[in-house]
Design a protein around this motif. Structure first.
Motif, PDB file in Angstrom:
ATOM      1  N   PRO A  75      13.601  36.481  42.783  1.00 24.20           N
ATOM      2  CA  PRO A  75      13.277  35.124  42.338  1.00 24.20           C
ATOM      3  C   PRO A  75      14.410  34.482  41.557  1.00 24.20           C
ATOM      4  CG  PRO A  75      11.462  36.655  41.910  1.00 24.20           C
ATOM      5  CD  PRO A  75      12.622  37.473  42.325  1.00 24.20           C
ATOM      6  N   ARG A  76      15.119  35.271  40.740  1.00 28.10           N
ATOM      7  CA  ARG A  76      16.211  34.715  39.939  1.00 28.10           C
ATOM      8  C   ARG A  76      17.338  34.196  40.829  1.00 28.10           C
ATOM      9  NH1 ARG A  76      18.576  34.973  34.880  1.00 28.10           N
ATOM     10  NH2 ARG A  76      20.863  35.084  34.886  1.00 28.10           N
ATOM     11  N   THR A  77      17.685  34.999  41.857  1.00 26.86           N
ATOM     12  CA  THR A  77      18.759  34.576  42.762  1.00 26.86           C
ATOM     13  C   THR A  77      18.364  33.323  43.532  1.00 26.86           C
ATOM     14  OG1 THR A  77      19.438  36.874  43.001  1.00 26.86           O
ATOM     15  CG2 THR A  77      20.261  35.314  44.635  1.00 26.86           C
ATOM     16  N   ARG A  78      17.130  33.276  44.026  1.00 26.22           N
ATOM     17  CA  ARG A  78      16.683  32.081  44.746  1.00 26.22           C
ATOM     18  C   ARG A  78      16.683  30.853  43.842  1.00 26.22           C
ATOM     19  NH1 ARG A  78      12.697  35.680  46.850  1.00 26.22           N
ATOM     20  NH2 ARG A  78      11.147  34.753  45.443  1.00 26.22           N
ATOM     21  N   ARG A  79      16.282  31.039  42.586  1.00 31.29           N
ATOM     22  CA  ARG A  79      16.259  29.910  41.660  1.00 31.29           C
ATOM     23  C   ARG A  79      17.671  29.403  41.378  1.00 31.29           C
ATOM     24  NH1 ARG A  79      12.910  31.910  38.690  1.00 31.29           N
ATOM     25  NH2 ARG A  79      14.264  33.052  37.233  1.00 31.29           N
ATOM     26  N   LEU A  80      18.609  30.344  41.206  1.00 34.95           N
ATOM     27  CA  LEU A  80      19.994  29.930  40.963  1.00 34.95           C
ATOM     28  C   LEU A  80      20.558  29.185  42.162  1.00 34.95           C
ATOM     29  CD1 LEU A  80      21.442  33.073  39.135  1.00 34.95           C
ATOM     30  CD2 LEU A  80      20.871  30.843  38.153  1.00 34.95           C
ATOM     31  N   ARG A  81      20.252  29.646  43.368  1.00 32.40           N
ATOM     32  CA  ARG A  81      20.740  28.951  44.561  1.00 32.40           C
ATOM     33  C   ARG A  81      20.145  27.555  44.667  1.00 32.40           C
ATOM     34  NH1 ARG A  81      21.199  33.105  49.707  1.00 32.40           N
ATOM     35  NH2 ARG A  81      22.808  34.466  48.810  1.00 32.40           N
ATOM     36  N   ARG A  82      18.859  27.433  44.333  1.00 35.24           N
ATOM     37  CA  ARG A  82      18.214  26.125  44.383  1.00 35.24           C
ATOM     38  C   ARG A  82      18.840  25.170  43.362  1.00 35.24           C
ATOM     39  NH1 ARG A  82      13.525  27.712  43.186  1.00 35.24           N
ATOM     40  NH2 ARG A  82      13.021  28.427  45.297  1.00 35.24           N
ATOM     41  N   ILE A  83      19.154  25.687  42.176  1.00 26.14           N
ATOM     42  CA  ILE A  83      19.787  24.845  41.147  1.00 26.14           C
ATOM     43  C   ILE A  83      21.176  24.413  41.594  1.00 26.14           C
ATOM     44  CG2 ILE A  83      20.705  24.855  38.795  1.00 26.14           C
ATOM     45  CD1 ILE A  83      18.393  26.677  38.014  1.00 26.14           C
ATOM     46  N   ARG A  84      21.928  25.343  42.192  1.00 25.16           N
ATOM     47  CA  ARG A  84      23.274  24.986  42.655  1.00 25.16           C
ATOM     48  C   ARG A  84      23.217  23.918  43.735  1.00 25.16           C
ATOM     49  NH1 ARG A  84      24.536  30.662  42.138  1.00 25.16           N
ATOM     50  NH2 ARG A  84      24.088  30.951  44.367  1.00 25.16           N
ATOM     51  N   ARG A  85      22.271  24.025  44.654  1.00 23.81           N
ATOM     52  CA  ARG A  85      22.155  23.012  45.711  1.00 23.81           C
ATOM     53  C   ARG A  85      21.775  21.657  45.127  1.00 23.81           C
ATOM     54  NH1 ARG A  85      18.612  26.692  49.923  1.00 23.81           N
ATOM     55  NH2 ARG A  85      20.306  28.054  50.640  1.00 23.81           N
ATOM     56  N   THR A  86      20.863  21.655  44.149  1.00 22.98           N
ATOM     57  CA  THR A  86      20.476  20.393  43.522  1.00 22.98           C
ATOM     58  C   THR A  86      21.653  19.753  42.805  1.00 22.98           C
ATOM     59  OG1 THR A  86      18.231  21.261  43.232  1.00 22.98           O
ATOM     60  CG2 THR A  86      18.853  19.330  41.919  1.00 22.98           C
TER      61      THR A  86
END
Length: 427
Positions: free
Chosen positions: A43-54
């Protein structure tokens, strides 16, 4: 479909009917197990990727907003701008006027232009047709009361009734560089000038001076206006003020005399903000006219954001990945399935490459060639040829040849490779 790491099958049967290639073991043994699937992201990695894309989307939008603001801010690179040095600006004539002691002031609203007008002032209106009714009323009052000179560039029937009553247009001039044809000192000393290509005018007002006629109608008209002794100059074309054409014919002389007759020059560049501040509230406006001008850029930015969001969330085709198969597949079924896929995609090149690569590896093991040299024709072909009897054959063309031209040639290639392996195995 298979990934790039799939092992080459023992032999591919590209013929429509089922069955394995002749001469090979058709035992329905299970195919080698596929590589394990990649680990699932936490979950942490997915959240970081989502933040980077945003953040990336926000950065792109911010860049677009800044670029739009830079391109739309100011008027230094506008058409007929006395501060613009590009071909369609008017900095050259402004500099020449400055050398002759004429002070140029740029204004962007009708109220500023009217307040700056006076007996010692030349008011230049660069785009009269862009003015609204309220703006035209303000400029007309300044023309009547200032006692100075007003120069209107290429006014048409849209603005003439308000700014210069009694003057009408007579189409466009056909002559590019007409002769002065009048006694106006500025025109007589300038000679031929580039006043053609714009509007022609006609009027019955007394005291009008008609210059640079085209087919009998002037492209330059000078009218006495107001009780204070001012005058209004109607110039059918703005070409003489552009940087790119100022040096042509007598353009520079005519421009300097028309704009330099007074010590102060007010250069009026109409703007969208001016139309909003000057228009009266009694007029009926359409829905689009009621929308503030800044909202057009906001709508454009929202459209860009929607497109970027669609590209971000849309389905994308990434690289092939291996998956853990849920069941073991028989070797014959895997071979036949891949052959059918190759046939459906018309991928004879890929099928021939797989067939030859698999045959080279098996032949290398039979003739004692190291696996690292199995695909080297210098090492493999002599060793295979030494194990053959009978008439000489072109082993190089068979193992390293060209792509088959049709399905029949591909089937023949599979048969020849199979026969070659059988002969080497039994020799």
């Amino acid at each position: 479909m298979t990934g790039p790491t799939d092992p080459a099958p023992p032999a591919l049967d590209t013929r429509p009917s089922g069955g394995s290639a002749p001469g090979h073991d058709s035992t329905d043994a299970p195919a080698p197990a596929a590589a394990p699937a990649p680990a699932v992201l936490g979950p942490r990695t997915r959240r970081l990727r989502r933040i980077r894309r945003t953040l990336a989307v926000v950065a792109v939008l911010a860049t677009g907003v800044i670029a739009t603001a830079v391109l739309s801010s100011g008027t230094r690179h506008g058409y007929l701008d006395p501060r613009a040095a590009d071909p369609f600006g008017s900095r050259a004539v402004a500099e020449l006027l400055k050398e002759r002691g004429v002070t140029t002031r740029v204004v962007t609203t009708a109220r500023e232009a009217a307040d700056a007008a006076g007996p010692r002032t030349t008011l230049l209106v660069t785009d009269p047709d862009r003015l609204g009714p309220g703006q035209r009323d303000v400029i007309r009052s300044a023309i009547d009361l200032s006692g100075g000179r007003t120069v209107l560039l290429a006014p048409s029937s849209h603005s003439l009734p308000d700014l210069s009553p009694g003057v009408h247009t007579e189409g466009h001039a056909d002559t590019d560089h007409p002769d002065p044809g009048c006694t106006l000192p500025a025109a007589a000393s300038a000679g031929r000038a580039d006043t053609g290509g714009g509007h022609r005018y006609t009027t019955a007002l007394p005291g009008a001076v008609r210059c640079y006629p085209s087919d009998g109608h002037p492209t330059l008209l000078v009218l006495p206006t107001g009780p204070a002794g001012g005058d209004t100059v109607l110039l059918g074309s703005e070409t003489i003020l552009l940087n790119e054409s100022l040096a042509d014919e007598g353009n520079a002389s005519l421009a300097l005399q028309l704009l330099g007759s007074r010590p102060d020059l007010v250069w009026y560049l109409p703007s969208l903000a001016d139309s909003e501040s000057t228009e009266t509230g009694d007029e009926d406006k359409s829905l689009l006219e009621l929308v503030p001008s800044g909202w057009s850029w906001a709508l454009l930015q929202l459209l860009v954001a929607a497109v970027l969001a669609a590209l971000w969330r849309a389905r994308r085709l990434g690289p092939l990945v291996t998956e853990q198969l849920p069941v073991a597949i028989r070797a014959s079924e895997a071979t036949e399935g891949r052959a059918r896929l190759y046939r459906k995609a018309d991928a004879r090149d890929r099928a021939a490459t797989v067939l030859r690569a698999a045959s080279r590896e098996r032949l290398a093991a039979l003739v004692g060639v190291p696996h690292s040299q199995a695909h080297d024709p210098v090492a493999l072909v002599p060793a295979v040829s030494a194990r053959l009897a009978g008439e000489p054959r072109d082993v190089t063309a068979l193992l390293f040849g060209t792509i088959p031209s049709d399905d029949a040639a591909l089937v023949a290639l599979a048969d020849h490779l199979d026969a070659l392996e059988r002969e080497v195995r039994t020799s």
